[in-house]
Design a protein around this motif. Structure first.
Motif, PDB file in Angstrom:
ATOM      1  N   GLU A 106      -1.386  32.643 -34.016  1.00 53.91           N
ATOM      2  CA  GLU A 106      -2.494  33.429 -33.462  1.00 53.91           C
ATOM      3  C   GLU A 106      -3.014  34.443 -34.474  1.00 53.91           C
ATOM      4  O   GLU A 106      -4.233  34.636 -34.611  1.00 53.91           O
ATOM      5  CB  GLU A 106      -2.035  34.140 -32.193  1.00 53.91           C
ATOM      6  N   GLU A 107      -2.089  35.121 -35.169  1.00 54.84           N
ATOM      7  CA  GLU A 107      -2.502  36.110 -36.175  1.00 54.84           C
ATOM      8  C   GLU A 107      -3.266  35.440 -37.311  1.00 54.84           C
ATOM      9  O   GLU A 107      -4.246  35.981 -37.823  1.00 54.84           O
ATOM     10  CB  GLU A 107      -1.272  36.846 -36.731  1.00 54.84           C
ATOM     11  N   THR A 108      -2.815  34.260 -37.698  1.00 60.67           N
ATOM     12  CA  THR A 108      -3.497  33.529 -38.778  1.00 60.67           C
ATOM     13  C   THR A 108      -4.910  33.145 -38.372  1.00 60.67           C
ATOM     14  O   THR A 108      -5.856  33.236 -39.161  1.00 60.67           O
ATOM     15  CB  THR A 108      -2.690  32.269 -39.145  1.00 60.67           C
ATOM     16  N   GLU A 109      -5.048  32.711 -37.107  1.00 57.99           N
ATOM     17  CA  GLU A 109      -6.379  32.343 -36.623  1.00 57.99           C
ATOM     18  C   GLU A 109      -7.291  33.561 -36.493  1.00 57.99           C
ATOM     19  O   GLU A 109      -8.510  33.441 -36.581  1.00 57.99           O
ATOM     20  CB  GLU A 109      -6.251  31.647 -35.264  1.00 57.99           C
ATOM     21  N   ALA A 110      -6.709  34.764 -36.275  1.00 60.07           N
ATOM     22  CA  ALA A 110      -7.520  35.973 -36.104  1.00 60.07           C
ATOM     23  C   ALA A 110      -7.967  36.581 -37.430  1.00 60.07           C
ATOM     24  O   ALA A 110      -8.866  37.428 -37.452  1.00 60.07           O
ATOM     25  CB  ALA A 110      -6.735  37.017 -35.311  1.00 60.07           C
ATOM     26  N   PRO A 140      -9.764  35.385 -40.018  1.00 52.77           N
ATOM     27  CA  PRO A 140     -11.204  35.242 -40.335  1.00 52.77           C
ATOM     28  C   PRO A 140     -12.094  36.156 -39.497  1.00 52.77           C
ATOM     29  O   PRO A 140     -13.070  36.725 -40.010  1.00 52.77           O
ATOM     30  CB  PRO A 140     -11.467  33.764 -40.029  1.00 52.77           C
ATOM     31  N   LYS A 141     -11.747  36.323 -38.208  1.00 49.20           N
ATOM     32  CA  LYS A 141     -12.535  37.217 -37.363  1.00 49.20           C
ATOM     33  C   LYS A 141     -12.434  38.661 -37.854  1.00 49.20           C
ATOM     34  O   LYS A 141     -13.431  39.399 -37.859  1.00 49.20           O
ATOM     35  CB  LYS A 141     -12.061  37.122 -35.914  1.00 49.20           C
ATOM     36  N   ALA A 142     -11.221  39.061 -38.256  1.00 48.39           N
ATOM     37  CA  ALA A 142     -11.041  40.419 -38.764  1.00 48.39           C
ATOM     38  C   ALA A 142     -11.836  40.636 -40.045  1.00 48.39           C
ATOM     39  O   ALA A 142     -12.433  41.695 -40.258  1.00 48.39           O
ATOM     40  CB  ALA A 142      -9.560  40.688 -39.007  1.00 48.39           C
ATOM     41  N   LYS A 143     -11.881  39.617 -40.904  1.00 50.41           N
ATOM     42  CA  LYS A 143     -12.656  39.734 -42.143  1.00 50.41           C
ATOM     43  C   LYS A 143     -14.149  39.903 -41.844  1.00 50.41           C
ATOM     44  O   LYS A 143     -14.838  40.702 -42.478  1.00 50.41           O
ATOM     45  CB  LYS A 143     -12.426  38.511 -43.017  1.00 50.41           C
ATOM     46  N   LYS A 144     -14.635  39.156 -40.850  1.00 53.35           N
ATOM     47  CA  LYS A 144     -16.049  39.291 -40.476  1.00 53.35           C
ATOM     48  C   LYS A 144     -16.335  40.686 -39.935  1.00 53.35           C
ATOM     49  O   LYS A 144     -17.378  41.283 -40.225  1.00 53.35           O
ATOM     50  CB  LYS A 144     -16.400  38.237 -39.429  1.00 53.35           C
ATOM     51  N   LEU A 145     -15.400  41.236 -39.120  1.00 50.88           N
ATOM     52  CA  LEU A 145     -15.582  42.574 -38.564  1.00 50.88           C
ATOM     53  C   LEU A 145     -15.593  43.627 -39.660  1.00 50.88           C
ATOM     54  O   LEU A 145     -16.394  44.570 -39.637  1.00 50.88           O
ATOM     55  CB  LEU A 145     -14.469  42.860 -37.554  1.00 50.88           C
ATOM     56  N   ILE A 146     -14.713  43.478 -40.632  1.00 51.08           N
ATOM     57  CA  ILE A 146     -14.670  44.427 -41.756  1.00 51.08           C
ATOM     58  C   ILE A 146     -15.969  44.364 -42.551  1.00 51.08           C
ATOM     59  O   ILE A 146     -16.533  45.398 -42.942  1.00 51.08           O
ATOM     60  CB  ILE A 146     -13.461  44.129 -42.659  1.00 51.08           C
ATOM     61  N   ALA A 147     -16.458  43.167 -42.780  1.00 56.59           N
ATOM     62  CA  ALA A 147     -17.717  43.020 -43.528  1.00 56.59           C
ATOM     63  C   ALA A 147     -18.873  43.665 -42.778  1.00 56.59           C
ATOM     64  O   ALA A 147     -19.720  44.351 -43.366  1.00 56.59           O
ATOM     65  CB  ALA A 147     -17.993  41.536 -43.777  1.00 56.59           C
ATOM     66  N   ALA A 148     -18.914  43.480 -41.440  1.00 60.20           N
ATOM     67  CA  ALA A 148     -19.979  44.105 -40.641  1.00 60.20           C
ATOM     68  C   ALA A 148     -19.866  45.614 -40.675  1.00 60.20           C
ATOM     69  O   ALA A 148     -20.874  46.329 -40.744  1.00 60.20           O
ATOM     70  CB  ALA A 148     -19.904  43.588 -39.203  1.00 60.20           C
ATOM     71  N   SER A 149     -18.635  46.144 -40.641  1.00 58.78           N
ATOM     72  CA  SER A 149     -18.430  47.599 -40.702  1.00 58.78           C
ATOM     73  C   SER A 149     -18.900  48.161 -42.039  1.00 58.78           C
ATOM     74  O   SER A 149     -19.506  49.238 -42.091  1.00 58.78           O
ATOM     75  CB  SER A 149     -16.959  47.924 -40.470  1.00 58.78           C
ATOM     76  N   LEU A 150     -18.626  47.447 -43.114  1.00 56.97           N
ATOM     77  CA  LEU A 150     -19.063  47.914 -44.434  1.00 56.97           C
ATOM     78  C   LEU A 150     -20.589  47.926 -44.527  1.00 56.97           C
ATOM     79  O   LEU A 150     -21.175  48.849 -45.110  1.00 56.97           O
ATOM     80  CB  LEU A 150     -18.459  47.020 -45.513  1.00 56.97           C
ATOM     81  N   ARG A 151     -21.237  46.896 -43.957  1.00 57.64           N
ATOM     82  CA  ARG A 151     -22.703  46.883 -43.975  1.00 57.64           C
ATOM     83  C   ARG A 151     -23.264  48.049 -43.170  1.00 57.64           C
ATOM     84  O   ARG A 151     -24.230  48.700 -43.593  1.00 57.64           O
ATOM     85  CB  ARG A 151     -23.210  45.551 -43.406  1.00 57.64           C
ATOM     86  N   GLN A 152     -22.647  48.333 -42.016  1.00 58.88           N
ATOM     87  CA  GLN A 152     -23.102  49.456 -41.199  1.00 58.88           C
ATOM     88  C   GLN A 152     -22.890  50.779 -41.914  1.00 58.88           C
ATOM     89  O   GLN A 152     -23.719  51.696 -41.829  1.00 58.88           O
ATOM     90  CB  GLN A 152     -22.346  49.459 -39.857  1.00 58.88           C
ATOM     91  N   GLN A 153     -21.773  50.889 -42.634  1.00 57.28           N
ATOM     92  CA  GLN A 153     -21.499  52.114 -43.384  1.00 57.28           C
ATOM     93  C   GLN A 153     -22.561  52.349 -44.454  1.00 57.28           C
ATOM     94  O   GLN A 153     -23.051  53.467 -44.632  1.00 57.28           O
ATOM     95  CB  GLN A 153     -20.118  52.022 -44.019  1.00 57.28           C
TER      96      GLN A 153
END
Length: 273
Positions: free
Chosen positions: A65-69, A71-84
């Motif tokens: 489950e952690e392995t599958e999550a 990619p989602k965490a990477k996308k969230l981090i990328a979106a946070s950096l763009r918002q920052q």
């Protein structure tokens, strides 16, 4: 079968019995050496092994489950950096000083709203000795929906840096913008005094209200938010050398204009064009 063969078979049988007896004797000796209570229960071991297998399976499922999550965490981090980055670019154009919500006004205006019971009941009657000459002057007519809130037109760091060092002196961006907040407070207090009817004002404020109404009806001030130089009583803007320097800077940057009416120096708050 001859006698020789029969004897051989008997000897083999006796030998087999002797071997079995010896094995039983060894088992008896081993039983006496290791009581049954000291021997580990094989069923308990089996249960423990099964429990461990279940735990290992749970761990494997969690890791999957952690392995599958990831990619989602990477996308969230990328979106946070763009918002920052977007917020950082917006902060360049936002004033570094934001005012606190004005919940109270200066000049003890609220104290002037206390009413005397006898004045509330006083009405115009033929024999009361009350004449039209005693009526209050009409309040300054409001524009459509009033003037609105006083403008809070803060300066930017670039505007302050553009001033000469002589004009800027020791003023900081925070000091100047805090003074703008005070100006809005003064102007709001004056606007409320101008619009308040006589029956809602104490006698000690009525004379000041009339004076402000006269100023508000002049061509230079009509329809604008203003305050008097004598209103500069803090907390950030005071009638001292720093306060006068702030007024000079704000007048130069087009945030205020000044005029003199009677013996009053009137400061008018300007709005962005």
């Amino acid at each position: 079968m001859d006698l020789k063969q029969a004897g051989s078979s008997l000897d083999s049988l006796v030998s087999s019995f002797n071997t079995r007896i010896a094995e039983l004797q060894e088992l008896v000796i081993a039983r006496n050496m290791y009581p049954a209570s000291s021997v580990t229960d094989l069923s308990a071991i089996d249960a423990a092994l099964k429990g461990m297998e279940l735990q290992v399976q749970v761990i494997k499922d969690r890791l999957r489950e952690e392995t599958e999550a990831i990619p989602k965490a990477k996308k969230l981090i990328a979106a946070s950096l763009r918002q920052q980055k977007k917020l950082q670019s917006m902060s360049v154009y936002a004033p570094p000083y934001l005012p606190e919500k004005m919940t109270t006004l200066s000049l003890d205006f609220d104290k002037g709203l206390a009413l005397e019971a006898s004045k509330q009941q006083h009405q115009l009657q033929p024999n009361s000795g009350y004449s039209k000459l005693d009526e209050e002057p009409a309040a300054v007519p409001k524009e459509k929906k009033g003037r609105g809130s006083p403008p809070l037109w803060y300066i930017t760091a670039g505007e302050l840096d553009s001033l000469s060092s002589y004009m800027r002196g020791r003023l900081t961006l925070e000091k100047v913008n805090a003074a703008i907040n005070d100006m809005a407070t003064y102007a709001e207090a004056n606007a409320q005094l101008v619009a308040a009817p006589k029956k809602k004002l104490a006698e000690n404020l009525w004379e000041r209200a009339l004076e402000l109404r006269d100023i508000a009806t002049t061509e230079a001030v009509k329809g604008k938010h203003f305050f008097l130089e004598s209103d500069m009583k803090g907390p950030s803007l005071k009638l001292d050398n720093t306060g006068k320097a702030i007024l000079t800077v704000l007048r130069h940057l087009g945030r205020i204009s000044e005029t003199r009416i009677g013996h009053h120096r009137v400061i008018i708050l300007l709005k962005p064009q």
